[in-house]
Design a protein around this motif. Sequence first.
Motif: not given
Length: 262
Positions: A49, A17, A7, A9, A11-13, A5, A51
């Motif tokens: 979900g 990836r 990670s 800004d 970062a992606v789900r 949580s 990150r």
Amino acid sequence: MKNFSTSPDNAVRLAKRVAELLACSRSTAEQYIEGGWVSVDGQVIELPGARVAPQQAITVSPEASLLGLAPVTLLLHKPPGFEAGLGMEAAHAAHASRSQGARPALSLLGAPSHMAEDAASTRVLLRHFKGLECFTPLPTPASGLVVYTQDKRIARKLQEDIESLEQECIVEVAGQIAEGGLKRLCHGLSFNGRPLPPIKVSWQNETRLRFALQGIRPGQIPAMCEAVGLRVMAIKRIRIGRVPLAKVPEGQWRYLQDWEKF
């Protein structure tokens, strides 16, 4: 365990990836993740979900398969003092019991409480503790077998047939049974103004009775025992239909195996 949580800004789900890595849909990627096949920096992550940062290494197990994502059924050995019920009547009872400090039996289900010697080869996943339904209520003071399932077929079977499935209970009693009391327990008593059908009752030892009966009602066994001079000290359900509690320790659970049928 890393805290994903926090990670950055950019970062992606994790599901995004994985979808890019496998060139698959986002929903398929989520299934791989929930199946426990995806690692982030060497750590298995089951949350689609989560990150993840661009520099973090995403790997998918070479053994990854979506064939093992079938719904599961969990068999819990509920300890006394935990609430396990269903429906409006049970909801009222659950509210009352919780107000007296009773916890939901559902809270006992998790990876740490999985029976160590479970004969099933199923891998324990976080997804196995979601969407569980219970159609086998058990009084809060009682212990024993409670069934939680994700399988709609099993849920329908239990919902429709729970009244006709034979349930086996071990009942610890105190007091002196009245003359002819065992025969009356088997047949001859009434409950809530209605005669009870024949029931299989036998002594397991000097203080424990074995009951095998269908369509059991809340308070029925204590009332039956009281009618023949006995006081119930404890009730433990050890079988529902053809499925036994077996050797599951109190407070732990096992998977229902494919060959087991209620």
